[in-house]
Design a protein around this motif. Structure first.
Motif, PDB file in Angstrom:
ATOM      1  N   LEU A   1     -24.175 -96.143-129.194  1.00 13.20           N
ATOM      2  CA  LEU A   1     -25.112 -96.724-130.150  1.00 13.20           C
ATOM      3  C   LEU A   1     -26.485 -96.924-129.522  1.00 13.20           C
ATOM      4  O   LEU A   1     -27.514 -96.708-130.179  1.00 13.20           O
ATOM      5  N   ALA A   2     -26.501 -97.336-128.236  1.00 11.97           N
ATOM      6  CA  ALA A   2     -27.789 -97.486-127.557  1.00 11.97           C
ATOM      7  C   ALA A   2     -28.486 -96.133-127.419  1.00 11.97           C
ATOM      8  O   ALA A   2     -29.704 -96.016-127.611  1.00 11.97           O
ATOM      9  N   LEU A   3     -27.687 -95.118-127.078  1.00  4.53           N
ATOM     10  CA  LEU A   3     -28.263 -93.774-126.971  1.00  4.53           C
ATOM     11  C   LEU A   3     -28.779 -93.299-128.322  1.00  4.53           C
ATOM     12  O   LEU A   3     -29.841 -92.665-128.410  1.00  4.53           O
ATOM     13  N   LEU A   4     -28.038 -93.614-129.393  1.00  2.53           N
ATOM     14  CA  LEU A   4     -28.473 -93.242-130.733  1.00  2.53           C
ATOM     15  C   LEU A   4     -29.800 -93.910-131.082  1.00  2.53           C
ATOM     16  O   LEU A   4     -30.706 -93.270-131.635  1.00  2.53           O
TER      17      LEU A   4
ATOM     18  N   LEU B   1     -24.812 -92.950-140.900  1.00  3.74           N
ATOM     19  CA  LEU B   1     -23.651 -92.066-140.866  1.00  3.74           C
ATOM     20  C   LEU B   1     -23.123 -91.890-139.447  1.00  3.74           C
ATOM     21  O   LEU B   1     -21.922 -92.017-139.184  1.00  3.74           O
ATOM     22  N   VAL B   2     -24.036 -91.606-138.499  1.00  2.00           N
ATOM     23  CA  VAL B   2     -23.615 -91.380-137.117  1.00  2.00           C
ATOM     24  C   VAL B   2     -23.042 -92.658-136.513  1.00  2.00           C
ATOM     25  O   VAL B   2     -22.001 -92.636-135.845  1.00  2.00           O
TER      26      VAL B   2
ATOM     27  N   LEU C   1     -32.058-100.666-139.649  1.00  4.21           N
ATOM     28  CA  LEU C   1     -31.303-100.741-140.903  1.00  4.21           C
ATOM     29  C   LEU C   1     -30.082 -99.822-140.868  1.00  4.21           C
ATOM     30  O   LEU C   1     -29.003-100.180-141.347  1.00  4.21           O
ATOM     31  N   GLY C   2     -30.256 -98.612-140.311  1.00  6.60           N
ATOM     32  CA  GLY C   2     -29.141 -97.669-140.239  1.00  6.60           C
ATOM     33  C   GLY C   2     -28.004 -98.188-139.381  1.00  6.60           C
ATOM     34  O   GLY C   2     -26.830 -98.075-139.740  1.00  6.60           O
ATOM     35  N   LEU C   3     -28.326 -98.774-138.214  1.00 10.73           N
ATOM     36  CA  LEU C   3     -27.285 -99.319-137.349  1.00 10.73           C
ATOM     37  C   LEU C   3     -26.550-100.468-138.027  1.00 10.73           C
ATOM     38  O   LEU C   3     -25.318-100.564-137.962  1.00 10.73           O
ATOM     39  N   ALA C   4     -27.322-101.347-138.691  1.00 16.04           N
ATOM     40  CA  ALA C   4     -26.688-102.483-139.370  1.00 16.04           C
ATOM     41  C   ALA C   4     -25.754-102.003-140.473  1.00 16.04           C
ATOM     42  O   ALA C   4     -24.602-102.452-140.592  1.00 16.04           O
ATOM     43  N   GLY C   5     -26.245-101.072-141.311  1.00 16.36           N
ATOM     44  CA  GLY C   5     -25.411-100.563-142.395  1.00 16.36           C
ATOM     45  C   GLY C   5     -24.209 -99.794-141.884  1.00 16.36           C
ATOM     46  O   GLY C   5     -23.091 -99.938-142.401  1.00 16.36           O
ATOM     47  N   GLY C   6     -24.413 -98.961-140.850  1.00 16.46           N
ATOM     48  CA  GLY C   6     -23.311 -98.170-140.309  1.00 16.46           C
ATOM     49  C   GLY C   6     -22.221 -99.030-139.693  1.00 16.46           C
ATOM     50  O   GLY C   6     -21.031 -98.778-139.897  1.00 16.46           O
ATOM     51  N   MET C   7     -22.609-100.072-138.951  1.00 19.17           N
ATOM     52  CA  MET C   7     -21.614-100.934-138.314  1.00 19.17           C
ATOM     53  C   MET C   7     -20.875-101.777-139.348  1.00 19.17           C
ATOM     54  O   MET C   7     -19.668-102.011-139.230  1.00 19.17           O
ATOM     55  N   PHE C   8     -21.592-102.243-140.379  1.00 18.22           N
ATOM     56  CA  PHE C   8     -20.902-103.004-141.422  1.00 18.22           C
ATOM     57  C   PHE C   8     -19.880-102.105-142.139  1.00 18.22           C
ATOM     58  O   PHE C   8     -18.744-102.507-142.390  1.00 18.22           O
TER      59      PHE C   8
ATOM     60  N   SER D   1     -33.354 -92.037-131.728  1.00 16.30           N
ATOM     61  CA  SER D   1     -34.108 -92.243-132.969  1.00 16.30           C
ATOM     62  C   SER D   1     -35.563 -92.577-132.672  1.00 16.30           C
ATOM     63  O   SER D   1     -36.484 -92.073-133.330  1.00 16.30           O
ATOM     64  N   LEU D   2     -35.792 -93.430-131.656  1.00 18.22           N
ATOM     65  CA  LEU D   2     -37.163 -93.778-131.290  1.00 18.22           C
ATOM     66  C   LEU D   2     -37.884 -92.563-130.707  1.00 18.22           C
ATOM     67  O   LEU D   2     -39.068 -92.343-130.993  1.00 18.22           O
ATOM     68  N   VAL D   3     -37.150 -91.784-129.904  1.00 16.03           N
ATOM     69  CA  VAL D   3     -37.757 -90.562-129.357  1.00 16.03           C
ATOM     70  C   VAL D   3     -38.079 -89.595-130.491  1.00 16.03           C
ATOM     71  O   VAL D   3     -39.118 -88.917-130.465  1.00 16.03           O
ATOM     72  N   THR D   4     -37.194 -89.553-131.510  1.00 20.23           N
ATOM     73  CA  THR D   4     -37.462 -88.708-132.679  1.00 20.23           C
ATOM     74  C   THR D   4     -38.778 -89.102-133.330  1.00 20.23           C
ATOM     75  O   THR D   4     -39.605 -88.255-133.702  1.00 20.23           O
ATOM     76  N   GLY D   5     -38.989 -90.422-133.496  1.00 18.41           N
ATOM     77  CA  GLY D   5     -40.245 -90.886-134.079  1.00 18.41           C
ATOM     78  C   GLY D   5     -41.447 -90.503-133.235  1.00 18.41           C
ATOM     79  O   GLY D   5     -42.480 -90.068-133.769  1.00 18.41           O
ATOM     80  N   ALA D   6     -41.315 -90.653-131.909  1.00 18.41           N
ATOM     81  CA  ALA D   6     -42.437 -90.308-131.019  1.00 18.41           C
ATOM     82  C   ALA D   6     -42.739 -88.810-131.079  1.00 18.41           C
ATOM     83  O   ALA D   6     -43.907 -88.400-131.126  1.00 18.41           O
ATOM     84  N   LEU D   7     -41.675 -87.978-131.066  1.00 17.25           N
ATOM     85  CA  LEU D   7     -41.894 -86.533-131.125  1.00 17.25           C
ATOM     86  C   LEU D   7     -42.491 -86.128-132.468  1.00 17.25           C
ATOM     87  O   LEU D   7     -43.352 -85.236-132.538  1.00 17.25           O
ATOM     88  N   ALA D   8     -42.028 -86.783-133.535  1.00 17.14           N
ATOM     89  CA  ALA D   8     -42.542 -86.441-134.857  1.00 17.14           C
ATOM     90  C   ALA D   8     -44.026 -86.729-134.987  1.00 17.14           C
ATOM     91  O   ALA D   8     -44.733 -86.102-135.785  1.00 17.14           O
ATOM     92  N   ALA D   9     -44.520 -87.696-134.199  1.00 15.75           N
ATOM     93  CA  ALA D   9     -45.934 -88.083-134.301  1.00 15.75           C
ATOM     94  C   ALA D   9     -46.852 -87.178-133.503  1.00 15.75           C
ATOM     95  O   ALA D   9     -48.081 -87.296-133.618  1.00 15.75           O
ATOM     96  N   ALA D  10     -46.294 -86.279-132.683  1.00 18.36           N
ATOM     97  CA  ALA D  10     -47.135 -85.501-131.762  1.00 18.36           C
ATOM     98  C   ALA D  10     -48.173 -84.659-132.510  1.00 18.36           C
ATOM     99  O   ALA D  10     -49.369 -84.734-132.233  1.00 18.36           O
TER     100      ALA D  10
END
Length: 853
Positions: free
Chosen positions: A819-822, A510-511, A787-794, A826-835
């Motif tokens: 998009l790079a920041l997004l 979406l973003v 997958l989100g980036l591919a679907g969003g850009m298409f 997202s990767l930082v979100t995954g790292a924080l979620a694993a804490a």
């Protein structure tokens, strides 16, 4: 089985907390956006609505007959008529009004809420027998008594930092006025309390500004108790001059106003509701994922119940009771949290230049139904599907292993369904690439295509997890044993990996799609505005119904350094069944201030009865150079024949149609006025020149002075504001994604307690366990993000064609930095979620973990 369900709910408090949290967040997200949508819509309606409660009839002047000038002769609403109406039987009260509009400057000289000119009210302070106006109770100072005095409402005084005794600059239309603030009033008018302003003058001054000396703009009548409305209306009509005044019931005015306000605020209602639909999807998906994992984890427990005699139906019923209890409790908590979200959103999404109207929260039936539907309905449904699957497994087989991988037939069926959805969604989106406009049908097809595409991504995610993660498998492997184990954990259960990544995937799509479309549209509008302007400055009224000071063009032309000051009269052209904006220009100076690209004809032949039209108008109405069209400019004029003498590429400065300025001025809503000045200077654009131009306009709050850069930035302003609102709402989705990953990882760690214990027992230290969990979370987040980036850009590429059909300058322009920041976020979100799950896994005692069953 009900008692069993109740014990299961209370037996595992940590599991209960995570499950309730997932449902609560899903409910809060949906309810918050729904309440915000309804409250925002109600606040906008209030800002544009007049309260007709208690008004039996309103007397207003009729338009004068054709050919007769508007003036005191055309307005019969004077003091003698007020006295006649007050003397009628059945009339309890008479309240004359003089209403208009005035825009104020704040204490620092900036326009006060200038962007909401439609809610900048003005009128007369009409005292009653006790010397006060009951509509506007004074809270400070006194009532206005002289021509150089005014009072304002409490909210405007606070927002503009105005105090009694200050000299306030304002404009009603044209010249700038200066008045001394002598009082501050309170008001219950919803148009003011929802974000507008109110300026009140003494009656004589208000009549000179908004009506004519001695005359009112309306007279409100209240009826005595028990009065027959029809009889009262007949008596009122008898004393009114039939050709000069008319009476309308309060109910009829309220109904007409409701229709008009609905049209004005339709956009404010649609956008949050569309996002509420996305909220419903994301929140429901989070709950489904949570309960799917939860019930899958309890396969051994369900098998034990089957082994001791429970039937499949009893097992499923037990799980459903448990889901209903959890859903009911979480629905209540989520609803309360959603109200907090709805309360916070207006402040978070408002800007200093464009604040959202403030108003009370509107809690209708839909948020309550949604809370129960998402909290209980979705939760029960989410538990029912996996519980039926688990109950079908033979007890002995289920006791051997807690994991039941999908059968090859189920995987093939999932793949077929996903491919069908993918082909349907992609085909629908690709079919839009040749669209010529963004019609409602095309927009609906685009939304349907995007929805099918997202559904296909979700269905195919478990099948894509293995290949995609293996494709980037070398990166985790470089982090040692923990990295390789993390990759294998992600590959071991593709369904769990896909479920964990799906919420993040949907949010990212979406973003990313919005960012690409917004950036492409913004750049197209920037190019269109820049390419169409030769002038260095544009001076314009803030609203189309306002006008510049008649002396302003001469003063601006006399400013040192000004080479050309071309006046433009803006009005409305009615043709066929459409309404178009028309700009009245002088062909002799047009080329000096505006760049027009004519595909046929030219601007030189524009004159009385001869117009030029934009590409869009020509395409939609089938016009070309030489065509004849029947149209009229402004109100009250007869339709007449116009000849098209040119067709030009869409230009925001030229608007839809170009006509001769003298003709547009003569027939427009504001005869003889101009709404814009296009200024060409000898030197470069500078703040000093802009300041001199503002001074030449009298620093009027009704006037804006914009240079080329500001005009270009404003061209994409609507897109930027829309994206800001959408990003703000999607930020809540990002929080949901973050907590969803935390929830899933925590359950995953609980599932692998014995496995982690074995790893600790054979030598893996706590840092290694934490690293393994964090790398697994980042791997899953990377999969969802990709997958989100591919679907969003298409989707953006396909949907962007709609904008390309409407804007000739539109090209796909992905904001690579965004998009790079997004992706990084997202990767930082995954790292924080694993804490938290990683810390919990590392804290497990090896012996206790190995001993758990």
């Amino acid at each position: 089985m009900f008692r069993t369900a109740l014990r299961n709910v209370l037996a595992h408090k940590a599991r209960l907390l995570m499950t309730v949290l997932a449902v609560t967040l899903g409910v809060a997200f949906v309810c918050g956006t729904l309440v915000f949508a309804e409250s925002s819509s109600a606040a906008h309606r209030a800002a544009a609505s007049k309260n007709f409660a208690g008004i039996a009839l309103t007397v207003t002047p009729k338009e004068p007959p054709p050919g007769e000038a508007t003036g005191s002769g055309g307005n019969a609403l004077d003091a003698p008529l007020v006295r006649k109406l007050a003397a009628l039987p059945g009339v309890a009260g008479v309240r004359p009004s003089v209403d208009g509009s005035a825009t104020l400057n704040a204490a620092d000289g900036s326009p006060l809420r200038g962007g909401k000119a439609w809610a900048n009210l003005a009128g007369a302070y009409v005292p009653g027998e006790d010397g006060t106006d009951e509509r506007y109770p004074l809270v400070a100072g006194r009532a206005p008594a002289h021509a150089d005095e005014l009072v304002v409402d409490r909210g405007s005084a606070a927002a503009g930092h105005l105090r009694v005794g200050d000299v306030v600059t304002l404009a009603t239309d044209g010249p700038v006025l200066k008045k001394r603030l002598v009082g501050i009033v309170d008001t219950r008018d919803s148009r003011v309390t929802a974000g507008g302003t109110l300026a009140l003058f003494d009656t004589a001054t208000a009549q000179r500004l908004f009506s004519s000396p001695g005359h009112f703009t309306s007279i409100d009548l209240t009826a005595a108790h028990g009065t027959d409305p029809v009889a009262l209306s007949t008596e009122v009509d008898a004393v009114l001059p039939a050709d000069r005044a008319q009476a309308t019931s309060g109910a009829a005015q309220a109904a007409q106003q409701a229709t008009n306000v609905d049209l004005m605020t339709r956009g404010y209602q649609k956008m949050p509701k569309i996002f509420a639909g996305a909220a419903l999807f994301i929140g429901s998906f989070l709950i489904v994922n949570t309960f799917t994992m939860l019930v899958s984890r309890r396969t051994r427990e369900i098998a034990l119940l089957r082994a001791i005699g429970a039937t499949r139906r009893q097992v499923v019923r037990s799980v459903l009771w448990e889901a209903a209890l959890v859903g009911l409790a979480a629905s209540a908590a989520g609803f309360v949290l959603g109200l907090g979200v709805a309360s916070a959103l207006p402040g978070l999404l408002s800007t200093s230049q464009d604040p959202l109207p403030q108003g009370p929260l509107v809690i209708g039936a839909r948020p309550v139904v949604a809370a129960l539907g998402v909290g209980v309905g979705v939760t029960v449904l989410a538990a029912w599907l996996p519980s039926r699957r688990a109950a079908k497994v033979a007890p002995i087989e289920a006791l051997r292993s807690a994991e039941q991988p999908p059968t090859p037939a189920a995987s093939r069926a999932r793949g077929i369904v996903g491919l069908v959805l993918l082909l349907a969604g992609a085909g629908l989106l690709v079919s839009l690439t040749g669209a010529k406009d963004a019609s409602e049908a095309n927009l609906q097809n685009a939304m349907s295509g995007c929805a099918l595409l997202v559904a296909a991504m979700i269905a195919l995610a478990p099948l894509l997890a293995g290949p995609v993660i293996r494709l980037g498998g070398r990166l985790p492997g470089r982090l040692g044993v923990g990295g390789r184990l993390a990759r294998e954990n992600a590959l071991r259960d593709p369904r769990r990996t896909a479920a964990t990544a799906s919420v993040l995937m949907v949010s990212t799509a979406l973003v990313a799609g919005l960012a690409v479309i917004g950036n492409s549209t913004g750049q197209a509008l920037d190019r269109q505005a820049a390419d169409g302007l030769s002038a260095d400055y544009v001076i314009e009224a803030r609203t189309s119904m306002a006008a510049l000071d008649p002396a302003a063009p001469k003063r601006v032309a006399d400013v040192p350094g000004v080479r050309t000051a071309a006046a433009v009269a803006d009005s409305t052209l009615f043709t066929g069944g459409s309404v178009r904006s028309i700009s009245g220009v002088d062909p002799a100076t047009l080329h000096q201030v505006m760049k027009l690209d004519f595909t046929s004809g030219s601007a030189d032949r524009i004159g009385p009865g001869r117009i030029a039209v934009s590409d869009t108008v020509a395409r939609e109405q089938g016009l070309r150079t030489g065509s004849a069209v029947k149209a009229r400019i402004g109100p009250g004029q007869d339709f007449k024949d116009y000849t098209v003498v040119g067709v030009y590429r869409d230009n925001p400065l030229a608007q839809d149609v170009l006509g001769a300025r003298a003709e547009v001025q003569h027939d427009s809503f504001r005869p003889g006025t101009v709404q814009r000045l296009l200024v060409r200077t000898d030197g470069a654009v500078s703040e000093a020149t802009a300041a001199r131009l503002r001074t030449a306009t009298g620093n009027s709050p009704l006037v804006q002075v914009k240079d080329r850069e500001e005009l270009v930035a404003e061209a994409g302003g609507t897109v930027s504001e829309l994206l800001t609102l959408m990003y703000g709402l999607l930020a809540i989705g990002a929080v949901i994604s973050l907590l969803g990953i935390v929830n899933t990882l925590a359950m995953s760690v609980a599932e692998r307690t014995r496995e982690i214990g074995v790893l600790r027992a054979i030598g893996m230290d706590r840092a290694g366990v934490r690293r393994m969990i964090r790398v697994e979370a980042v791997t899953v987040a990377a999969f969802g993000t990709l997958l989100g980036l591919a679907g969003g850009m298409f989707g953006a590429w396909a949907v962007g064609s709609l904008a390309g059909g409407a804007m000739t300058r539109y090209t796909l322009a992905p904001p690579w930095g965004t998009l790079a920041l997004l992706a990084l976020l997202s990767l930082v979100t995954g790292a924080l979620a694993a804490a938290v799950p990683a810390r919990r896994a590392a804290a497990l005692s090896p012996l206790e973990a190995v001993g758990q069953t």
